[in-house]
Design a protein around this motif. Structure first.
Motif, PDB file in Angstrom:
ATOM      1  N   ASN A 184       0.884  -2.222  -0.230  1.00  0.00           N
ATOM      2  CA  ASN A 184       1.014  -0.361   0.036  1.00  0.00           C
ATOM      3  C   ASN A 184       1.148   1.186  -0.151  1.00  0.00           C
ATOM      4  N   ASP A 185       0.188   2.021   0.013  1.00  0.00           N
ATOM      5  CA  ASP A 185       1.320   3.578  -0.643  1.00  0.00           C
ATOM      6  C   ASP A 185       1.769   4.262   1.101  1.00  0.00           C
ATOM      7  N   ALA A 238       5.017   1.563   0.350  1.00  0.00           N
ATOM      8  CA  ALA A 238       5.785   1.672  -1.316  1.00  0.00           C
ATOM      9  C   ALA A 238       7.125   2.202  -1.160  1.00  0.00           C
ATOM     10  N   ASP A 242      -1.631  -5.428  -4.189  1.00  0.00           N
ATOM     11  CA  ASP A 242      -2.792  -4.377  -4.053  1.00  0.00           C
ATOM     12  C   ASP A 242      -3.367  -5.475  -2.483  1.00  0.00           C
TER      13      ASP A 242
END
Length: 226
Positions: free
Chosen positions: A193-194, A197, A209
């Motif tokens: 996930n962000d 990352a 994801d």
């Protein structure tokens, strides 16, 4: 004999960080505790000092860097307790239809699924109603690693559930989890996930994801289960 061999194959899911965005939740939990203590903190500091490290040791290093008189021991306990409480609220929303389909696809092929969490097991058990059985179990994760686990946690989850590490896939939510799974002799699937990352996911068999039935098929392929 075939059934006995099959049951030695399984999956350990780091639920807090792979089935949900626990990395973001942990960051926000830590951020609030630090803000209340007038300790500077941001995502860069988390990545540089805390991520993947022993919580108390990492906090001691960070507190020395920012020159605070707060004690790492108390902060580690406060973060651990607050994160566990936050998980108790967040986990029920994370047991999604996609996650249920992921688990069902594995169990239907004879694999055992170990759902590891740092939350209070009894508190979150109702969220998994209808999923739990002899083949799907909750496992209390006691790791003191920030946002991840070390290799011994994967081995502990496997051994305590009668799984062979080299026939078990680790489902992790961090690059650090990928590395520790490799050290434990396990293949891995990483859910990115962000918030994580920036981490190195090299060594993962697959990077995805989200968890759903299509990811279960990847695991079945890895374990050569038809």
């Amino acid at each position: 004999m075939a059934e006995e061999t099959a049951m030695k194959k399984g999956v350990v899911v780091e639920f807090d960080f792979a089935a949900m965005n626990g990395a973001e939740l942990l960051y926000r939990t830590t951020e609030k505790i630090f803000k209340d203590g007038d300790i500077p903190f941001d995502a860069v500091a988390e990545a540089r000092y805390l991520a993947g490290g022993n919580l108390q040791g990492a906090l001691a290093e960070y507190f020395a860097a920012v020159k605070t008189k707060k004690t790492a021991q108390k902060a580690a306990k406060d973060i651990t307790d607050a994160f566990r409480a936050a998980l108790g609220t967040a986990i029920p929303k994370a047991v999604t239809p996609g996650f249920k389909a992921f688990v069902k696809a594995l169990v239907d092929k004879g694999l055992k699924v170990v759902i590891a969490t740092r939350a209070d097991i009894e508190a979150v058990k109702p969220a998994f109603e209808g999923l739990l059985s002899d083949a799907v179990v909750l496992h209390q994760e006691t790791s003191v690693t920030y946002g991840s686990v070390k290799w011994d946690a994967w081995k502990r989850a496997s051994i305590s559930n009668k799984l062979r590490n080299f026939l078990t896939v680790a489902v992790t939510g961090s690059g650090y989890g990928v590395k520790s799974a490799l050290l434990a002799g396990m293949g891995s699937i990483a859910v990115i996930n962000d918030h994580v990352a920036y981490q190195d996911f090299g060594g993962a068999d697959y990077v995805v994801d989200k968890l759903d039935a299509s990811v279960a098929q990847k695991i079945l392929d890895m374990l050569k289960v038809k």
